[in-house]
Design an enzyme around this catalytic site. Structure first.
Site, PDB file in Angstrom:
ATOM      1  N   GLU A   1       0.831  -1.218   0.000  1.00 60.47           N
ATOM      2  CA  GLU A   1       0.000   0.000   0.000  1.00 60.47           C
ATOM      3  C   GLU A   1       0.866   1.269   0.000  1.00 60.47           C
ATOM      4  O   GLU A   1       0.535   2.254  -0.667  1.00 60.47           O
ATOM      5  CB  GLU A   1      -0.934  -0.005   1.219  1.00 60.47           C
ATOM      6  CG  GLU A   1      -1.943  -1.138   1.227  1.00 60.47           C
ATOM      7  CD  GLU A   1      -2.747  -1.249  -0.071  1.00 60.47           C
ATOM      8  OE1 GLU A   1      -3.077  -2.383  -0.454  1.00 60.47           O
ATOM      9  OE2 GLU A   1      -2.997  -0.218  -0.721  1.00 60.47           O
TER      10      GLU A   1
ATOM     11  N   HIS B   1      -0.336  -0.967  -9.898  1.00 61.15           N
ATOM     12  CA  HIS B   1      -0.092  -2.412  -9.787  1.00 61.15           C
ATOM     13  C   HIS B   1       0.869  -2.913 -10.861  1.00 61.15           C
ATOM     14  O   HIS B   1       0.987  -2.349 -11.931  1.00 61.15           O
ATOM     15  CB  HIS B   1      -1.419  -3.166  -9.851  1.00 61.15           C
ATOM     16  CG  HIS B   1      -2.142  -3.117  -8.546  1.00 61.15           C
ATOM     17  ND1 HIS B   1      -3.511  -3.157  -8.436  1.00 61.15           N
ATOM     18  CD2 HIS B   1      -1.678  -2.994  -7.281  1.00 61.15           C
ATOM     19  CE1 HIS B   1      -3.859  -3.080  -7.174  1.00 61.15           C
ATOM     20  NE2 HIS B   1      -2.764  -2.978  -6.438  1.00 61.15           N
TER      21      HIS B   1
END
Lengths: 378, 83
Positions: free
Chosen positions: A120, A129
């Protein structure tokens, strides 16, 4: 790896974070150390530093919540979504939220807080991502049998350094100035006819061509060519190095910059380095070397300094008497300052600016004159 | 006899799960039509392929067991493609 749309990133290197509240699943100090460690893995490979705040608005606000928690992205109870975070920016941006319907742990059972926080906080710094299943930024949670084995993948390092560059050379160096100063010399173009190199060395059947903060690696076996930041493989090595050579019998590459040198085995800088070049036997008048080659058959290493060279006996581990000698006398045709050199296929390759001399040490003559980047099949 | 609608219902549940997943993480529009004339085209099948490629699965465009297993795994709530 990928970054968020528009590539948002922090415009400063000293960031603040605050743990706004705590999960009842863990002692507070376990949460503190999980977050600290998760920040540290990014700090180690960038110029970024993180300092903690206990009140007020920090850049990265870390909190635990369940279901709807005020950002129109409600959590979904146990399982499935574990956490989410926002890219760099003001207000909610940069913040990281953890679903407190998960069972947060500091071991490998349950959901390990450090592992999820590492991911995170990658988002909080600007990474999106990655499709690389080995990357921390891969979207699915992956536990580790041994947390000590945890490492950022190459993909993660390349991603974060594409945003912030490598760590500054040492803690007392001035911090990387704000975005107005360039992060360092532009990426060198491999087919630029004027391309020159700082250092060249073989490494386990490959050739490494060092330039500024980067290097190309060319495999003799697959002929593949890759381009990397030096710091993504060896964070503690300097950029703009002077010389490099491989001693195959010791499976070690020696890297030189100024009056220091480092021993590197594969991806690991060996303990006890850097050392002074004068421990090799150079006189105090020698402040740096220009290039070096190690002849694996003769077990001799040649160090080139301006128009002279020294010869080092790898068996006796000492500099040979009767040196320095004039380079041009023993290497006819090599009469310009040498930037870099390496040995391959029984030839010595000397690089001087954008030119490269192929030298046959048995015939004692230059056999070819090439462009320095002739190995890149431009 | 095995209630056919049960099977259909099972498939519906999986399809709903995948549809939700694709909307959350792969930018599938909320009203995307699930079924189209040709089984191997249409927005949902395209998105299934995109998701399978990104997550390192075999790109079949179908709800095979591997794909169903992966979409039930715990993950980060940030989308996988640019929102």
């Amino acid at each position: 790896f990928s970054t968020f749309l528009g590539t948002p990133k922090w415009r400063k290197t000293q960031l603040t974070y605050r743990i706004v509240n705590y999960t009842p699943d863990l002692p507070r100090d376990a949460v503190d150390s999980a977050i600290e460690r998760a920040l540290q893995i990014w700090e180690e490979v960038t110029p970024l530093t993180f300092s903690r705040m206990d009140e007020g608005e920090a850049d990265i606000m870390i909190s635990f919540a369940v279901r709807e928690h005020g950002d129109f992205s409600p959590f979904d109870g146990p399982g499935k979504v574990l956490a989410h975070a926002y890219p760099p920016g003001q207000g909610i941006y940069g913040d990281a939220h953890f679903d407190d319907d998960e069972q947060w742990t500091k071991e490998t059972a349950g959901t390990n807080l450090f592992l999820v926080a590492a991911h995170e906080l990658g988002h909080s710094l600007g990474l999106f991502h990655s499709a690389n299943t080995e990357a921390v930024m891969y979207p699915l949670y992956k536990s580790f049998t041994d947390l000590a084995q945890f490492r950022l993948s190459q993909d993660d390092v390349d991603g974060i350094q594409s945003l912030y560059g490598p760590p500054s050379a040492s803690p007392d160096d001035p911090l990387v100035p704000t975005e107005s100063a360039p992060l360092g010399p532009e990426t060198p173009a491999m087919c630029d006819p004027a391309l020159s190199f700082d250092a060249v060395s073989t490494l386990r059947g490959e050739v490494l061509f060092f330039k500024d903060r980067h290097f190309w690696r060319k495999s003799f076996r697959t002929h593949e060519l890759e381009f990397h930041l030096i710091s993504s493989f060896w964070p503690s090595l300097p950029s703009d190095m002077d010389a490099a050579y491989e001693v195959t019998s010791r499976d070690t590459v020696f890297i030189f910059k100024g009056n220091q040198f480092w021993g590197v085995r594969g991806g690991e800088v060996q303990a006890g380095y850097p050392r002074s070049i004068h421990t090799l036997g150079f006189p105090p008048t020698v402040k740096k070397i220009d290039a070096a080659i190690s002849d694996k058959d003769k077990k001799k290493t040649y160090f080139f300094v301006e128009d002279k060279y020294w010869r080092f006996d790898e068996k006796r581990q000492s500099m040979e008497p009767g040196f320095p000698r004039q380079i041009a006398e023993d290497f006819p045709g090599v009469d310009t300052k040498i930037d870099a050199a390496f040995e391959a296929f029984g030839f010595f390759y000397f690089f001087s600016g954008s030119s490269q001399l192929e030298f046959d040490p048995n015939a004692k003559k230059v056999t070819h004159i090439l462009k320095s980047n002739s190995w890149f099949n431009c | 006899a095995y209630p056919l609608d049960g099977a259909a219902r099972g498939e519906d549940t999986s399809m709903d799960l995948v549809q939700q997943y694709l909307e959350n993480y792969y930018n599938l529009p909320k009203d995307a039509k699930q079924f189209v004339r040709r089984k191997d085209s249409g927005p949902v099948v395209k998105k299934i392929r995109e998701m399978q490629k990104f997550l390192g699965l075999e790109v079949t465009g179908k709800l095979d067991s591997n794909t169903l297993k992966v979409i039930s795994k715990p993950r980060c709530g940030v989308p996988d493609v640019g929102h």
